[in-house]
Scaffold this motif. Structure first.
Motif, PDB file in Angstrom:
ATOM      1  N   TYR A  67       1.791   2.037 -13.899  1.00 41.07           N
ATOM      2  CA  TYR A  67       2.413   2.473 -12.647  1.00 41.07           C
ATOM      3  C   TYR A  67       2.253   3.987 -12.499  1.00 41.07           C
ATOM      4  O   TYR A  67       1.839   4.483 -11.437  1.00 41.07           O
ATOM      5  N   LYS A  71      -0.093   5.931  -9.688  1.00 43.92           N
ATOM      6  CA  LYS A  71       0.532   6.914  -8.801  1.00 43.92           C
ATOM      7  C   LYS A  71      -0.198   8.254  -8.858  1.00 43.92           C
ATOM      8  O   LYS A  71      -0.355   8.935  -7.842  1.00 43.92           O
ATOM      9  N   TYR A 142       5.102  -3.032  -7.432  1.00 46.68           N
ATOM     10  CA  TYR A 142       5.620  -1.704  -7.083  1.00 46.68           C
ATOM     11  C   TYR A 142       4.875  -1.072  -5.912  1.00 46.68           C
ATOM     12  O   TYR A 142       5.327  -0.075  -5.352  1.00 46.68           O
ATOM     13  N   PHE A 143       3.713  -1.645  -5.557  1.00 45.67           N
ATOM     14  CA  PHE A 143       2.850  -1.025  -4.554  1.00 45.67           C
ATOM     15  C   PHE A 143       2.649  -1.956  -3.358  1.00 45.67           C
ATOM     16  O   PHE A 143       2.759  -3.180  -3.483  1.00 45.67           O
ATOM     17  N   SER A 144       2.314  -1.355  -2.232  1.00 48.31           N
ATOM     18  CA  SER A 144       2.105  -2.138  -1.003  1.00 48.31           C
ATOM     19  C   SER A 144       0.619  -2.345  -0.706  1.00 48.31           C
ATOM     20  O   SER A 144       0.217  -2.398   0.453  1.00 48.31           O
ATOM     21  N   PHE A 145      -0.194  -2.450  -1.767  1.00 52.00           N
ATOM     22  CA  PHE A 145      -1.613  -2.706  -1.554  1.00 52.00           C
ATOM     23  C   PHE A 145      -1.810  -4.066  -0.890  1.00 52.00           C
ATOM     24  O   PHE A 145      -0.999  -4.988  -1.070  1.00 52.00           O
ATOM     25  N   LYS A 150      -5.060  -6.301  -4.624  1.00 52.00           N
ATOM     26  CA  LYS A 150      -4.340  -6.667  -5.844  1.00 52.00           C
ATOM     27  C   LYS A 150      -5.105  -7.731  -6.620  1.00 52.00           C
ATOM     28  O   LYS A 150      -5.199  -7.672  -7.852  1.00 52.00           O
TER      29      LYS A 150
END
Length: 403
Positions: A67, A71, A142-145, A150
């Motif tokens: 993570y 980032k 945790y991410f909005s990919f 993904k």
């Protein structure tokens, strides 16, 4: 086949626990601001990318480590580094635990409740937490990919996961308890004058720390990983500790080499923004850097800072055994190759002063001087000062951009 030098990084795990989930205490006695600590962990990664072929990163069940990297570096770069084996995700599944006692209604701990209980218990993550696919799902949540991004990331990364053998935790526990029973831990203040089940909280913590050390060194030895950690050379672990601790010596020796050339250590330059972090992905592939990685890792298996100066100068002087040569020969070498004033100052007396004074004069000597001296290895191939020069140039370039 050339040896691959892999450093084990568990500092990202600690950073995540301290500054992301905040379940671990913040360090005392240094700048504890999140921004500084982020610079510090990036500086460590910069050095490790530079000095080692690969970084094996300890991954916990929350995957705070990847993570952080996504980032800071972006998903494309992290995917590339894992896919090409430069980053190795190590999902750490074996565990050793000890009891702290029973929590009372007032919040205090009843330490007497541990008496009669085994001092150490081995275990492992649940099957769910030991599944790389679930671990990656947790990370990507945790991410909005986009879901397709993904899916591609998972496909390219999942087979790169490494898992330790969970039986190592059980073996480490048995080894430590057996050592206590046989009276081999007196140097820890653990005299075998009571049954293991009757050890108090402080004594159990000593066993726990040793058990963790045995567990970690066993995994690292099995995977041929090197560590920045300094392990206590207990008789239980010291057989493989020197090789495991090589990473610590690589970093320490490199800092010493830069010091004698009047440069700061690599991590300080990154923390102070004198070398941008993103430069590491160009620098690590340069021929000089790759040769230095091989040289310093091989050397650091048996050499520490007490002897690294002699080894360094012998190498850049073409293996002429500088410390056994005449002062005059050294001055001529300095004149030709512009060794730093720090190296010149290593020699006591007027010879050293003369060496330091000649710095920067090589260009004034003229090409005809090349016929006068034997260039013992200096111009025939690589030497570690080329690595130093690359670091020096990086800092100089930064100063040009930021006068």
């Amino acid at each position: 086949m050339a040896e691959t030098h892999i450093v084990f990084n568990d500092q990202l795990e600690l950073y995540g626990q301290q500054y992301i989930t905040q379940v671990a205490p913040i360090p005392i006695g240094e700048n504890a601001s999140p921004e500084y600590q982020k610079k510090k962990i990036l500086a460590l990664l910069f050095e490790q990318f530079l000095l080692f072929d690969k970084i094996a990163i300890k991954i916990d069940r929350e995957n705070l480590e990847l993570y952080f990297l996504i980032k800071e570096l972006g998903i494309n770069k992290v995917e590339e580094l894992i896919e090409y084996g430069i980053i190795i995700p190590v999902l750490w599944t074996p565990i050793i635990v000890t009891s702290l006692g029973m929590k009372l209604p007032d919040g205090s701990m009843d330490e007497s409740s541990i008496i009669g209980q085994p001092p150490l218990i081995s275990g492992k993550f649940s099957d769910e937490d030991s599944d790389p696919e679930r671990n990656l799902d947790k990370l990507l949540s945790y991410f909005s990919f986009h879901k397709d991004r993904k899916r591609i990331f998972k496909k390219r990364v999942i087979d790169k996961y490494v898992l330790p053998d969970n039986s190592i935790a059980d073996n480490a526990t048995k080894i430590v308890i057996d050592a206590y029973v046989k009276g081999q831990l007196t140097e820890l203040g653990l005299n075998n004058d009571k049954e293991p089940e009757n050890l108090n909280l402080v004594e159990r913590d000593k066993l726990f720390q040793l058990g963790h050390s045995v567990l970690e060194t066993t995994v690292l030895a099995e995977k041929n990983f090197k560590s920045y950690d300094k392990y206590q050379n207990y008789s239980l672990t010291k057989g493989s500790v020197r090789n495991i601790e090589t990473a610590y010596h690589v970093s320490e020796n490199t800092s010493e080499i830069l010091k004698i050339e009047n440069l700061a250590n690599i991590q300080d330059y990154v923390i102070e923004n004198k070398i941008p972090f993103e430069r590491v992905f160009d620098l690590r592939y340069k021929k000089n850097i790759k040769e230095y990685r091989k040289w310093i890792n091989t050397l650091s298996k048996s050499i520490d800072t007490k002897n690294i100066t002699e080894e360094y100068i012998d190498e850049i002087a073409g293996k002429n055994k500088f410390f056994e040569s005449t002062g005059g020969k050294f001055v001529r070498t300095v004149a030709m190759f512009g060794l730093g004033s720090g190296v010149g100052g290593l020699i006591a007396g007027p010879t050293g002063a003369a060496a330091g004074g000649i710095i920067g004069k090589a260009a004034e000597l003229g090409l005809s001087m090349l016929d006068t001296y034997v260039l013992d290895g200096i111009l025939k191939g690589w030497n570690p000062r080329m690595f130093v020069d690359d670091i020096k140039n990086e800092v100089a370039d930064e100063q040009k951009l930021n006068p």
